[in-house]
Motif scaffolding. Structure first.
Motif, mmCIF file in Angstrom:
data_model
loop_
_atom_site.group_PDB
_atom_site.id
_atom_site.type_symbol
_atom_site.label_atom_id
_atom_site.label_comp_id
_atom_site.label_asym_id
_atom_site.label_seq_id
_atom_site.Cartn_x
_atom_site.Cartn_y
_atom_site.Cartn_z
ATOM 1 N N PRO A 219 -40.866 14.368 -68.654
ATOM 2 C CA PRO A 219 -41.778 15.208 -69.441
ATOM 3 C C PRO A 219 -42.217 14.598 -70.766
ATOM 4 O O PRO A 219 -43.110 15.142 -71.419
ATOM 5 C CB PRO A 219 -40.988 16.501 -69.666
ATOM 6 N N GLY A 220 -41.590 13.479 -71.174
ATOM 7 C CA GLY A 220 -42.086 12.722 -72.326
ATOM 8 C C GLY A 220 -41.780 13.332 -73.680
ATOM 9 O O GLY A 220 -42.053 12.720 -74.707
ATOM 10 N N GLY A 221 -41.229 14.502 -73.711
ATOM 11 C CA GLY A 221 -40.929 15.172 -74.976
ATOM 12 C C GLY A 221 -40.332 16.523 -74.658
ATOM 13 O O GLY A 221 -40.227 16.908 -73.482
ATOM 14 N N TRP A 222 -39.996 17.244 -75.695
ATOM 15 C CA TRP A 222 -39.254 18.489 -75.514
ATOM 16 C C TRP A 222 -39.963 19.484 -74.579
ATOM 17 O O TRP A 222 -41.155 19.737 -74.699
ATOM 18 C CB TRP A 222 -39.014 19.165 -76.866
ATOM 19 N N ALA A 223 -39.175 20.013 -73.697
ATOM 20 C CA ALA A 223 -39.603 21.127 -72.851
ATOM 21 C C ALA A 223 -38.314 21.802 -72.401
ATOM 22 O O ALA A 223 -37.381 21.104 -71.987
ATOM 23 C CB ALA A 223 -40.383 20.624 -71.645
ATOM 24 N N PRO A 224 -38.200 23.107 -72.500
ATOM 25 C CA PRO A 224 -36.943 23.753 -72.141
ATOM 26 C C PRO A 224 -36.584 23.517 -70.677
ATOM 27 O O PRO A 224 -37.425 23.703 -69.788
ATOM 28 C CB PRO A 224 -37.191 25.242 -72.410
ATOM 29 N N ALA A 225 -35.321 23.067 -70.453
ATOM 30 C CA ALA A 225 -34.871 22.691 -69.107
ATOM 31 C C ALA A 225 -35.052 23.825 -68.097
ATOM 32 O O ALA A 225 -35.515 23.604 -66.979
ATOM 33 C CB ALA A 225 -33.412 22.249 -69.160
ATOM 34 N N SER A 226 -34.718 25.053 -68.522
ATOM 35 C CA SER A 226 -34.774 26.169 -67.570
ATOM 36 C C SER A 226 -36.219 26.462 -67.156
ATOM 37 O O SER A 226 -36.493 26.734 -65.981
ATOM 38 C CB SER A 226 -34.147 27.416 -68.196
#
Ligand code: 16C
Length: 258
Positions: A219-226
């Motif tokens: 995803p290249g950067g923050w994104a919530p795992a759930s």
């Protein structure tokens, strides 16, 4: 395709695509060979930890939970068998930019940045935003290739499309509102022919296509795992069903393209 006499040693024919002259060619050729080798392995042969997460008729989807620096990069491997279509047809509709908006539901915008050759394109795609993360984009080369059928020399060829992220000087990553994602995708297709016993000509009722789709998206950067896992669990099955139904509908009144 190379026709061999008994006892003759097969040689790999030299690549004939003009893409061989391109700066990316060495990477494309190496990645395609690696991806096809991996895609051909059964789920039991390509490492441990694969979990079945979606199943619908002949379609089965597996993922392996993996994280890099807290970001979900779960590899996906899906297999499907679809009656009435060939591997060449499946790859044709997956590769060609002409049809992409018809079946790719996560797409917001697609541009062909460079036509490297008939079988090799460079794409820039922006995808729909997933709340609460930032919007994503990808720059990737896409290469379509016919592969010799080494299991049945008289059977139809196999076909593949490999998509792999790359850099493009005129589109530096993370310079606008989108976060750049990094993807490696391999679609591998094997056509099966079940000839009619009475010797009548082959129709679409006598062909089926085994599809293997492998994908890794960083995803290249923050994104919530759930959120991310919930999104791909919904989106990958939706994609494979919608896309194969699209190919079935597009080809049903056309001559079979082997
Ligand atoms: O292989 C597929 N398509 C090809 C042609 O377009 C190509 C593209 C692959 C892009 C795959 C990732 C795109 C995800 C971006 C954000 C998703 C938006 C969802 C919107 C929902 C309303 O190879 C078929 C691709 C099928 C894609 C299924 C979705 C996979 C999600 C993976 C998670 C991505 C991280 C997003 C971070 C926020």
């Amino acid at each position: 395709r190379e026709r061999l006499k008994t006892g003759q040693i097969p040689v790999t024919p030299p690549p004939t695509s003009p893409a061989v002259l391109h700066r990316l060619w060495a990477e494309i050729d190496k990645t395609v060979k690696q991806q096809v080798t991996m895609a051909r392995m059964g789920i039991g042969e390509c490492g441990t930890g694969w979990q079945l997460f979606a199943e619908d008729g002949e379609m089965k989807m597996y993922r392996r939970e993996e994280e890099i620096d807290g970001m979900v990069v779960d590899p996906l491997k899906a297999v499907h068998v679809v009656k009435g279509i060939t591997g060449h047809e499946v790859c044709h509709y997956f590769f060609s930019p002409k049809y992409r908006y018809d079946w790719e539901t996560t797409l917001e915008h697609m541009t062909v940045l460079e036509t490297i050759s008939d079988d090799t394109l460079l794409f820039l795609q922006t995808h729909k935003r997933i709340w609460p993360a930032s919007q994503r984009e990808a720059v990737f080369w896409s290469h379509m290739r016919k592969l010799p059928n080494d299991q049945d020399r008289d059977g139809p060829d196999m076909w593949t499309v490999v998509n792999n992220s790359t850099e493009d000087e005129s589109h530096p990553a993370n310079s606008g509102k989108c976060v750049r994602i990094y993807l490696t995708v391999c679609l591998l297709c094997q056509t099966r022919v079940h000839p009619p016993k009475d010797g009548t000509p082959i129709t679409r009722d006598n062909v089926s296509c085994k599809i293997t789709y492998c994908s890794v998206v960083n995803p290249g950067g923050w994104a919530p795992a759930s959120v991310l896992r919930a999104v791909y669990k919904r989106e990958y099955p939706k994609f494979l069903k919608r896309f194969t139904t699209y190919v079935t509908n597009q080809t049903k009144n056309k001559p079979i393209m082997f």
